[in-house]
Design a protein around this motif. Structure first.
Motif, PDB file in Angstrom:
ATOM      1  N   THR A  10     -29.219   7.241  -9.293  1.00  0.00           N
ATOM      2  CA  THR A  10     -30.358   6.906 -10.144  1.00  0.00           C
ATOM      3  C   THR A  10     -31.456   7.960 -10.115  1.00  0.00           C
ATOM      4  O   THR A  10     -32.466   7.806 -10.788  1.00  0.00           O
ATOM      5  CB  THR A  10     -30.961   5.555  -9.704  1.00  0.00           C
ATOM      6  OG1 THR A  10     -31.335   5.660  -8.325  1.00  0.00           O
ATOM      7  CG2 THR A  10     -29.965   4.433  -9.906  1.00  0.00           C
ATOM      8  N   SER A  11     -31.276   8.994  -9.304  1.00  0.00           N
ATOM      9  CA  SER A  11     -32.276  10.059  -9.284  1.00  0.00           C
ATOM     10  C   SER A  11     -31.565  11.400  -9.305  1.00  0.00           C
ATOM     11  O   SER A  11     -30.386  11.498  -9.042  1.00  0.00           O
ATOM     12  CB  SER A  11     -33.169   9.947  -8.042  1.00  0.00           C
ATOM     13  OG  SER A  11     -32.393  10.149  -6.876  1.00  0.00           O
ATOM     14  N   GLY A  12     -32.284  12.415  -9.615  1.00  0.00           N
ATOM     15  CA  GLY A  12     -31.695  13.742  -9.681  1.00  0.00           C
ATOM     16  C   GLY A  12     -30.936  13.958 -10.977  1.00  0.00           C
ATOM     17  O   GLY A  12     -30.933  13.117 -11.866  1.00  0.00           O
ATOM     18  N   THR A  13     -30.274  15.090 -11.057  1.00  0.00           N
ATOM     19  CA  THR A  13     -29.580  15.467 -12.284  1.00  0.00           C
ATOM     20  C   THR A  13     -28.068  15.545 -12.110  1.00  0.00           C
ATOM     21  O   THR A  13     -27.363  15.883 -13.050  1.00  0.00           O
ATOM     22  CB  THR A  13     -30.097  16.830 -12.780  1.00  0.00           C
ATOM     23  OG1 THR A  13     -29.940  17.798 -11.725  1.00  0.00           O
ATOM     24  CG2 THR A  13     -31.547  16.757 -13.204  1.00  0.00           C
ATOM     25  N   ARG A  14     -27.570  15.228 -10.937  1.00  0.00           N
ATOM     26  CA  ARG A  14     -26.123  15.305 -10.686  1.00  0.00           C
ATOM     27  C   ARG A  14     -25.372  14.258 -11.509  1.00  0.00           C
ATOM     28  O   ARG A  14     -25.798  13.117 -11.632  1.00  0.00           O
ATOM     29  CB  ARG A  14     -25.841  15.104  -9.206  1.00  0.00           C
ATOM     30  CG  ARG A  14     -24.381  15.175  -8.853  1.00  0.00           C
ATOM     31  CD  ARG A  14     -24.181  14.932  -7.365  1.00  0.00           C
ATOM     32  NE  ARG A  14     -22.819  14.517  -7.119  1.00  0.00           N
ATOM     33  CZ  ARG A  14     -22.086  14.951  -6.128  1.00  0.00           C
ATOM     34  NH1 ARG A  14     -22.601  15.804  -5.255  1.00  0.00           N
ATOM     35  NH2 ARG A  14     -20.855  14.538  -5.974  1.00  0.00           N
ATOM     36  N   HIS A  15     -24.252  14.683 -12.081  1.00  0.00           N
ATOM     37  CA  HIS A  15     -23.351  13.817 -12.831  1.00  0.00           C
ATOM     38  C   HIS A  15     -21.927  14.018 -12.302  1.00  0.00           C
ATOM     39  O   HIS A  15     -21.643  15.036 -11.664  1.00  0.00           O
ATOM     40  CB  HIS A  15     -23.376  14.156 -14.320  1.00  0.00           C
ATOM     41  CG  HIS A  15     -24.604  13.716 -15.031  1.00  0.00           C
ATOM     42  ND1 HIS A  15     -25.853  14.248 -14.771  1.00  0.00           N
ATOM     43  CD2 HIS A  15     -24.780  12.799 -15.996  1.00  0.00           C
ATOM     44  CE1 HIS A  15     -26.740  13.671 -15.561  1.00  0.00           C
ATOM     45  NE2 HIS A  15     -26.113  12.779 -16.319  1.00  0.00           N
ATOM     46  N   THR A  16     -21.037  13.092 -12.583  1.00  0.00           N
ATOM     47  CA  THR A  16     -19.635  13.240 -12.222  1.00  0.00           C
ATOM     48  C   THR A  16     -18.805  13.309 -13.497  1.00  0.00           C
ATOM     49  O   THR A  16     -18.946  12.462 -14.381  1.00  0.00           O
ATOM     50  CB  THR A  16     -19.146  12.058 -11.354  1.00  0.00           C
ATOM     51  OG1 THR A  16     -19.958  12.000 -10.175  1.00  0.00           O
ATOM     52  CG2 THR A  16     -17.695  12.238 -10.952  1.00  0.00           C
ATOM     53  N   VAL A  17     -17.959  14.309 -13.551  1.00  0.00           N
ATOM     54  CA  VAL A  17     -17.048  14.509 -14.679  1.00  0.00           C
ATOM     55  C   VAL A  17     -15.694  13.915 -14.296  1.00  0.00           C
ATOM     56  O   VAL A  17     -15.201  14.143 -13.192  1.00  0.00           O
ATOM     57  CB  VAL A  17     -16.871  16.013 -14.996  1.00  0.00           C
ATOM     58  CG1 VAL A  17     -15.885  16.222 -16.134  1.00  0.00           C
ATOM     59  CG2 VAL A  17     -18.202  16.665 -15.305  1.00  0.00           C
TER      60      VAL A  17
END
Length: 132
Positions: A10-17
């Motif tokens: 819910t925080s930061g800019t990390r995403h999972t592909v």
């Protein structure tokens, strides 16, 4: 085929592909406001080119029974004029094995015609973005 990208927390800019049965993190660089918790989208774009060139050279060499041992492709990015419409990538190949000059020239020619290279420079890509 479908690829999905979902925010990782819910925080930061990390995403999972998610691609088929594979998952990996992507993030913005610190300069771009991220924590560098994974490659950036531009990194993936550049890596797609390097990966395609490496695989294309390997598969071609195998099909032609060329004695290729190791392959490394490096991509150097110059995005200094991206906002003006120019994004420069320089690919450098390093191939080991008992290859003669004619074989080396043939592999370089083949690398320049890999499918992702052609997709980046020869194909008009149409993108439609909408709500799910």
């Amino acid at each position: 085929m479908s690829i999905s990208v979902r925010r990782d927390g819910t925080s930061g800019t990390r995403h999972t592909v998610h691609v088929r049965n594979h998952a990996f993190a992507v993030d913005a660089s610190p300069v771009g406001g991220g924590a560098d918790a994974g490659p950036s989208p531009h990194d993936l774009y550049d890596a797609a080119l390097a990966s395609c060139k490496a695989l294309t050279v390997l598969l071609y060499a195998q099909r032609k029974n060329m004695p290729v041992e190791d392959i490394e492709v490096r991509i150097e990015r110059d995005d200094s004029q991206e906002r003006q419409g120019v994004y420069r990538l320089k690919a450098s190949l390093h191939v080991t094995g008992a290859l003669d000059e004619a074989q080396r020239a043939e592999l370089l020619r083949v690398a320049a015609k890999c499918p992702v290279h052609r997709l980046m420079v020869d194909v008009k890509t149409e993108i439609e973005t909408g709500w799910a």
